[in-house]
Write a protein that holds these residues in place. Structure first.
Motif, mmCIF file in Angstrom:
data_model
loop_
_atom_site.group_PDB
_atom_site.id
_atom_site.type_symbol
_atom_site.label_atom_id
_atom_site.label_comp_id
_atom_site.label_asym_id
_atom_site.label_seq_id
_atom_site.Cartn_x
_atom_site.Cartn_y
_atom_site.Cartn_z
ATOM 1 N N GLY A 113 -2.072 4.176 -14.899
ATOM 2 C CA GLY A 113 -0.942 4.115 -13.974
ATOM 3 C C GLY A 113 -0.206 2.801 -14.104
ATOM 4 O O GLY A 113 -0.355 2.082 -15.089
ATOM 5 N N ARG A 140 -0.245 3.125 -8.981
ATOM 6 C CA ARG A 140 0.361 4.457 -8.836
ATOM 7 C C ARG A 140 -0.038 5.273 -10.059
ATOM 8 O O ARG A 140 0.204 4.884 -11.193
ATOM 9 C CB ARG A 140 1.866 4.386 -8.713
ATOM 10 C CG ARG A 140 2.448 5.776 -8.492
ATOM 11 C CD ARG A 140 3.807 5.796 -7.879
ATOM 12 N NE ARG A 140 4.018 4.849 -6.821
ATOM 13 C CZ ARG A 140 4.101 5.161 -5.530
ATOM 14 N NH1 ARG A 140 3.952 6.395 -5.140
ATOM 15 N NH2 ARG A 140 4.333 4.231 -4.632
ATOM 16 N N LEU A 141 -0.673 6.429 -9.802
ATOM 17 C CA LEU A 141 -1.172 7.276 -10.877
ATOM 18 C C LEU A 141 -0.020 7.941 -11.626
ATOM 19 O O LEU A 141 1.005 8.265 -11.018
ATOM 20 C CB LEU A 141 -2.128 8.330 -10.314
ATOM 21 C CG LEU A 141 -3.300 7.772 -9.488
ATOM 22 C CD1 LEU A 141 -4.145 8.895 -8.925
ATOM 23 C CD2 LEU A 141 -4.147 6.824 -10.319
ATOM 24 N N THR A 191 -2.054 6.932 -5.214
ATOM 25 C CA THR A 191 -2.428 5.614 -5.715
ATOM 26 C C THR A 191 -3.936 5.439 -5.676
ATOM 27 O O THR A 191 -4.645 6.169 -4.990
ATOM 28 C CB THR A 191 -1.773 4.490 -4.882
ATOM 29 O OG1 THR A 191 -2.199 4.588 -3.526
ATOM 30 C CG2 THR A 191 -0.251 4.552 -4.958
#
Length: 174
Positions: free
Chosen positions: A115, A132-133, A139
């Motif tokens: 991320g 944040r993925l 997240t």
């Protein structure tokens, strides 16, 4: 926000009735916020010269030259305070300004993207990276320790992470 300015604090509103304000410092040495000269608002339209009066819970009581009343102090609540990056000290190789970490791509030790750094938090013990993925609004919180984050490469815009088990979903950790 331009990379040539860094947020060093924020105004929490009035402190008392004489126009003093409460300031929260984001500096490693909290009193250093007064050492960098005049501070500016995020938009750069307002410049503030600070005089630290005394420590208070979660910050400092501060006198700002252009503020004389409680109402003027309350009107500044929430204003973030910025300083030119040039006014800040050069950091050792293993220390980073939070603003420099936000937006970096995080890869695991095998090169798979985990991320991007969305924010850096510190709730007392140590820093934590909010990641944040990819392709999601979800997240994950990654401890910003040498074990979990062995490499930060600001030049290439990436972080190599060896996250503890359970930090990332779908087996994206060691």
């Amino acid at each position: 926000m331009s990379d040539d300015r860094i947020c060093v604090g924020s105004i929490g509103g009035a402190y008392g009735v004489q126009g003093d304000v409460r300031i929260k410092s984001f500096c490693a040495e909290p009193t250093a916020i007064a050492d960098y000269g005049p501070l500016a608002s995020e938009d750069g339209k307002h410049v503030f010269s600070l005089t630290l009066l005394r420590p208070i819970k979660n910050g400092f009581s501060v006198r700002i030259d252009s503020v004389a009343t409680k109402e003027e102090a309350d009107a500044l609540k929430g204003v973030k305070l910025y300083v030119s990056r040039d006014a800040l000290p050069t950091l050792p190789d293993d220390e980073y300004y939070h603003t420099d970490l936000v937006g970096l791509t995080v890869l695991d030790t095998g090169g798979q993207e985990l991320g991007k750094v969305h924010a850096v938090h510190n709730h007392g013990a140590s820093d934590v990276l909010e990641i944040r993925l990819p392709g999601s609004s979800a997240t994950a919180l990654l401890p910003f320790t040498l074990d979990a984050v062995p490499t930060v490469d600001l030049t290439s815009g990436r972080i190599i992470a060896d996250p503890p088990e359970g930090v990332f979903p779908d087996g994206k950790d060691a």
